[in-house]
Write a protein that holds these residues in place. Structure first.
Motif, PDB file in Angstrom:
ATOM      1  N   VAL A 164      10.655  19.171  40.028  1.00 53.67           N
ATOM      2  CA  VAL A 164      10.356  19.357  41.412  1.00 53.67           C
ATOM      3  C   VAL A 164      11.212  18.229  42.236  1.00 53.67           C
ATOM      4  N   LEU A 165      11.083  16.961  41.564  1.00 56.40           N
ATOM      5  CA  LEU A 165      11.824  15.829  42.342  1.00 56.40           C
ATOM      6  C   LEU A 165      13.395  15.912  42.408  1.00 56.40           C
ATOM      7  N   THR A 166      13.835  16.619  41.214  1.00 58.11           N
ATOM      8  CA  THR A 166      15.562  16.780  41.336  1.00 58.11           C
ATOM      9  C   THR A 166      15.891  17.686  42.287  1.00 58.11           C
TER      10      THR A 166
ATOM     11  N   ALA B   7      10.490  20.735  54.165  1.00 59.66           N
ATOM     12  CA  ALA B   7      10.477  21.350  52.689  1.00 59.66           C
ATOM     13  C   ALA B   7      10.709  20.461  51.662  1.00 59.66           C
ATOM     14  N   GLY B   8      11.557  19.481  51.859  1.00 61.43           N
ATOM     15  CA  GLY B   8      11.681  18.296  50.844  1.00 61.43           C
ATOM     16  C   GLY B   8      10.381  17.640  50.533  1.00 61.43           C
ATOM     17  N   LEU B   9       9.827  17.189  51.719  1.00 59.69           N
ATOM     18  CA  LEU B   9       8.432  16.481  51.589  1.00 59.69           C
ATOM     19  C   LEU B   9       7.163  17.329  50.963  1.00 59.69           C
ATOM     20  N   ALA B  10       7.286  18.543  51.232  1.00 59.57           N
ATOM     21  CA  ALA B  10       6.466  19.442  50.430  1.00 59.57           C
ATOM     22  C   ALA B  10       6.607  19.623  49.079  1.00 59.57           C
TER      23      ALA B  10
ATOM     24  N   VAL C  53       6.374  14.800  47.969  1.00 65.68           N
ATOM     25  CA  VAL C  53       5.017  14.156  47.844  1.00 65.68           C
ATOM     26  C   VAL C  53       3.897  14.543  46.756  1.00 65.68           C
ATOM     27  N   PRO C  54       3.596  15.947  46.858  1.00 63.39           N
ATOM     28  CA  PRO C  54       2.795  16.292  45.633  1.00 63.39           C
ATOM     29  C   PRO C  54       3.205  15.812  44.414  1.00 63.39           C
TER      30      PRO C  54
END
Length: 165
Positions: A116-118, A131-134, A137-138
């Protein structure tokens, strides 16, 4: 097959264990009983929400295939749909078994969050900040919780004590 150490909280003869194969809870609750750590609940919710997101993407992908949206390769699109469904099922299993206190989903959840981070960092830096922060962050919250002492001690169940053969 790995075995839990002797005199572990998973030992059916240990006090407070009902011998039903339930994972112990290590933080005392207000009712005097044991409760799951908050980290386990957060991780499980995030992983199940990610599985639901993949399932939604698979449903939209299926809809696009059914209405005849142009694709470069039909069988490549079917393969991609199969991957979306398989990863969704995998994440549902990870969330479920981590919530129950098994050991193996911790590493699976970590790998999923790294994936998910990639995707999240390039999305965020590519101009889609929300969208990137969504995604980021989780995923970072799950990674932090995965390495907390309470989560590690709770999620240490290895499975049944019966032999394989």
């Amino acid at each position: 097959m790995s075995r839990p150490p002797l005199n572990s909280p998973h030992d059916p003869a240990a006090p407070g264990n009902d011998g039903q194969g339930t994972a112990p809870n290590h933080s005392a609750g207000a009712s005097g009983g044991d409760q799951r750590p908050v980290g386990i609940v957060v991780i499980s919710i995030v992983v199940v929400l990610e599985a639901l997101a993949l399932l939604t993407a698979a449903a939209l992908y299926t809809y696009q295939l059914v209405i005849g949206a142009p694709v470069a390769s039909f069988w490549g699109a079917v393969f991609t749909l199969g991957l979306l469904l398989a990863f969704s099922a995998w994440l549902f299993a990870v969330g479920h078994f981590l919530f129950r206190g098994y050991r193996w989903p911790r590493s699976a959840a970590l790998v999923a969050q790294l994936f998910v981070l990639t995707i999240g960092f390039p999305t965020m830096t590519g101009g889609l900040l929300l969208a990137g922060l969504a995604m980021v962050v989780p995923a970072l919250a799950v990674i932090v919780f995965l390495f907390s002492k309470r989560v590690i001690s709770f999620a240490s169940r290895t499975g049944g004590s019966r032999s394989a053969l």
